[in-house]
Design a protein around this motif. Sequence first.
Motif, mmCIF file in Angstrom:
data_model
loop_
_atom_site.group_PDB
_atom_site.id
_atom_site.type_symbol
_atom_site.label_atom_id
_atom_site.label_comp_id
_atom_site.label_asym_id
_atom_site.label_seq_id
_atom_site.Cartn_x
_atom_site.Cartn_y
_atom_site.Cartn_z
ATOM 1 N N LEU A 171 1.356 -0.925 -0.700
ATOM 2 C CA LEU A 171 -0.030 0.166 -0.127
ATOM 3 C C LEU A 171 1.438 1.038 -0.077
ATOM 4 O O LEU A 171 0.476 2.322 -0.583
ATOM 5 N N LEU A 172 2.059 1.234 1.232
ATOM 6 C CA LEU A 172 3.034 2.370 0.778
ATOM 7 C C LEU A 172 3.270 2.658 -0.804
ATOM 8 O O LEU A 172 3.481 3.790 -0.752
ATOM 9 N N TRP A 174 2.763 1.695 -3.465
ATOM 10 C CA TRP A 174 1.233 2.740 -4.758
ATOM 11 C C TRP A 174 0.946 3.656 -3.928
ATOM 12 O O TRP A 174 1.482 4.636 -5.337
ATOM 13 N N CYS A 175 1.261 3.765 -2.959
ATOM 14 C CA CYS A 175 0.768 6.052 -2.459
ATOM 15 C C CYS A 175 2.105 6.712 -3.157
ATOM 16 O O CYS A 175 1.934 7.698 -3.333
ATOM 17 N N GLY A 176 3.619 5.523 -2.554
ATOM 18 C CA GLY A 176 4.969 6.741 -3.074
ATOM 19 C C GLY A 176 5.045 6.927 -4.423
ATOM 20 O O GLY A 176 5.817 7.956 -5.189
ATOM 21 N N ARG A 177 5.200 5.955 -5.932
ATOM 22 C CA ARG A 177 4.749 5.348 -6.976
ATOM 23 C C ARG A 177 3.127 6.863 -6.773
ATOM 24 O O ARG A 177 3.756 8.045 -8.667
ATOM 25 N N SER A 178 2.412 6.956 -6.483
ATOM 26 C CA SER A 178 1.420 7.639 -7.579
ATOM 27 C C SER A 178 2.074 9.321 -7.585
ATOM 28 O O SER A 178 2.112 9.736 -8.040
ATOM 29 N N VAL A 179 2.666 9.437 -5.308
ATOM 30 C CA VAL A 179 2.738 10.872 -5.499
ATOM 31 C C VAL A 179 4.448 10.968 -6.026
ATOM 32 O O VAL A 179 4.239 12.327 -6.738
ATOM 33 N N CYS A 182 2.752 12.714 -9.631
ATOM 34 C CA CYS A 182 2.755 13.506 -9.408
ATOM 35 C C CYS A 182 3.115 14.566 -10.033
ATOM 36 O O CYS A 182 3.856 15.760 -10.939
#
Length: 355
Positions: A171-172, A174-179, A182
């Motif tokens: 989960l962490l 996936w969140c880091g790749r999204s950030v 952006c």
Amino acid sequence: MDLEKRPHGRPQEPPRRTDPEGCVAAAVRVPVRIVVLVLVVPVRMVWDVLAVAGRFLLDTVGRPVGRALAWLGRALFVWPLVGLWRYVVVPVAKGVGWLGNVLLAVPAVWVYRWVLTPVGQALGWFFRGAGAVLVAVGRGLYAGLARLARYFVVVPAAWLYAWVLTPVGHLLAWCGRSVLWCLGKAVTGVGTVLYWTVRVLLVLPALAVWRWVLAPVGRVLAVIGREVLDALGHAWRVAGYVSRAVGRALGALFRWTVAEPARWVYRSVLTPVGHAVRGTVLRPLADAARGARRAGRQALRSARLSVRQVRADLRRTLFGEPDRALPADRREPLGAQTRTLETRTGRETSPPMRG
């Protein structure tokens, strides 16, 4: 390929340069060479005079002084140091080495061989036995601790990693790749804007100034500098020829005004006068001096003989005649008693009778 026909008998003319660099070079070359030649000729003449004076001083003063200083340095530093090293340091070092060998090396070898080696061997045997016992005890402790750690640490940690940490990590991530995606898009947009801003406001004006102002000025300055350097080299060579010609002229003037008259005076005036003075004055004076020296030696010899005779007469008067030594008996016949092939001890041998 050149498709046009060339007329026979007319050589092809070389292409003429129409660039501004050739015009600048042609316009700068002649005045620069004239000015540089006027400025360089005195400098070259002064340089040649200083070079000749330096060589003369080096040959007459520098080398003798250098040899004297070298000999003085050897006498004051090298020879005393060599003598100190050879006759003081080396014997002292040999003595210290012998004392160190006798007082330190030999006792240390004896202590190592007869004390430390047996003690070390005994300690090694003791520590090997103690190490074997400790290894056996350590292996048992390790096996027990490993079993306890497996059931109380490894199994719970594996369950925690498989069912808790792995889902949370996914989960962490996936969140880091999204950030990061952006942020990358935002940075790319800002970088594009800054790139075109810097290109329009700084790079294109600087490129225009470099291409249309600095580059032509630099080429002109490069041509001027190259021509100045060429003019300096040319002027230095011409000044060398001028200085050599002036030096030869001054040498010839000195030779014909000073050296040749002095040589003529020495050869035609001083030499005959010297020969005449030597023949009429010096040689008679030398002969007279030799005669006076010879007469003085004879007078001294006569006086010495007279003093010796007076001493002998005085000794004879006071002490009498000295005893004359008798001739020793040499046991050899004298005079007619000598033996020859015809005689034997003074008697002539009669010739043999013929039958």
